[in-house]
Design a protein around this motif. Structure first.
Motif, short mmCIF file in Angstrom:
data_model
loop_
_atom_site.label_atom_id
_atom_site.label_comp_id
_atom_site.label_asym_id
_atom_site.label_seq_id
_atom_site.Cartn_x
_atom_site.Cartn_y
_atom_site.Cartn_z
N PHE A 1 47.77 2.30 118.89
CA PHE A 1 48.06 0.88 118.71
C PHE A 1 48.68 0.30 119.97
CE2 PHE A 1 46.93 0.28 114.39
CZ PHE A 1 47.16 1.49 113.76
N PHE A 2 48.21 -0.88 120.34
CA PHE A 2 48.75 -1.56 121.51
C PHE A 2 48.78 -3.05 121.23
CE2 PHE A 2 49.90 -2.23 125.79
CZ PHE A 2 49.22 -3.34 126.24
N SER A 3 49.94 -3.65 121.38
CA SER A 3 50.09 -5.09 121.23
C SER A 3 49.49 -5.59 119.90
CB SER A 3 49.42 -5.82 122.40
OG SER A 3 49.72 -7.20 122.37
N ILE A 4 50.00 -5.04 118.82
CA ILE A 4 49.53 -5.44 117.49
C ILE A 4 49.85 -6.91 117.26
CG2 ILE A 4 49.73 -5.05 115.02
CD1 ILE A 4 50.59 -2.17 115.70
N ASP A 5 48.87 -7.68 116.80
CA ASP A 5 49.11 -9.09 116.53
C ASP A 5 49.79 -9.26 115.17
OD1 ASP A 5 47.12 -12.03 115.79
OD2 ASP A 5 49.13 -11.84 116.60
N THR A 6 49.13 -8.89 114.12
CA THR A 6 49.66 -9.09 112.77
C THR A 6 49.78 -7.77 112.03
OG1 THR A 6 48.65 -11.30 112.63
CG2 THR A 6 49.26 -10.23 110.56
N MET A 7 50.90 -7.62 111.34
CA MET A 7 51.10 -6.49 110.44
C MET A 7 51.28 -7.06 109.04
SD MET A 7 53.48 -3.91 112.71
CE MET A 7 52.93 -2.42 111.86
N ALA A 8 50.84 -6.30 108.06
CA ALA A 8 50.85 -6.84 106.71
C ALA A 8 51.04 -5.74 105.68
CB ALA A 8 49.55 -7.59 106.43
N TRP A 9 51.43 -6.16 104.50
CA TRP A 9 51.49 -5.30 103.32
C TRP A 9 50.51 -5.85 102.30
CZ3 TRP A 9 53.97 -0.75 103.06
CH2 TRP A 9 54.98 -0.51 103.99
N HIS A 10 49.74 -4.95 101.74
CA HIS A 10 48.83 -5.26 100.64
C HIS A 10 49.19 -4.35 99.48
CE1 HIS A 10 45.80 -7.28 103.39
NE2 HIS A 10 46.51 -6.57 104.25
N ARG A 11 48.68 -4.68 98.30
CA ARG A 11 48.89 -3.80 97.16
C ARG A 11 47.66 -3.80 96.27
NH1 ARG A 11 53.56 -7.26 93.89
NH2 ARG A 11 52.19 -8.96 93.16
N GLN A 12 47.54 -2.71 95.55
CA GLN A 12 46.44 -2.59 94.59
C GLN A 12 46.95 -1.96 93.31
OE1 GLN A 12 42.94 -0.54 96.03
NE2 GLN A 12 41.66 -1.54 94.50
N ALA A 13 46.87 -2.72 92.25
CA ALA A 13 47.27 -2.23 90.93
C ALA A 13 46.05 -1.61 90.25
CB ALA A 13 47.82 -3.38 90.10
#
Length: 109
Positions: A26-38
């Motif tokens: 990984f280099f210069s990540i723009d966006t990080m996020a959390w997702h979920r799945q029920a």
């Protein structure tokens, strides 16, 4: 590689903090996020944060969850307060279209 930690079993109203570290290519990540799945449901975006720390939240978690990020260390965290049974899901960290293995969050009395 994305590695999540911090899931577990809690009672309604309690809190959990999820963490995710991006390592390797990984280099210069723009966006990080959390997702979920029920179970039986599609994966959904919970929260995201970009390099300027601009955040976005799903309506169902606004006011309860807080996403934060350490850009230098390529880490992202999700503070989850006032948890509800409907928050039960596998939570996934995502960065630049790469995914972690997921961590289980179960909210039950």
């Amino acid at each position: 590689q994305l590695v999540e930690s911090g899931g577990g079993l809690v009672q309604p109203g309690e809190s959990l903090r999820l963490s995710c570290e991006a390592s390797g290519s990984f280099f210069s990540i723009d966006t990080m996020a959390w997702h979920r799945q029920a179970p039986g449901k599609q994966r959904e975006l919970v929260a995201s944060i970009d390099r300027r720390r601009i955040t976005h939240y799903a309506d169902s978690v606004k006011g309860r969850f807080t996403i934060s990020r350490d850009v230098a260390r390529n880490t992202v965290a999700l503070q989850m307060n006032s948890l509800k049974p409907e928050d039960t899901a596998v939570y996934y960290c995502e960065a630049d279209a790469s995914w972690g293995q997921g961590t289980q969050v179960t909210v039950s009395s």
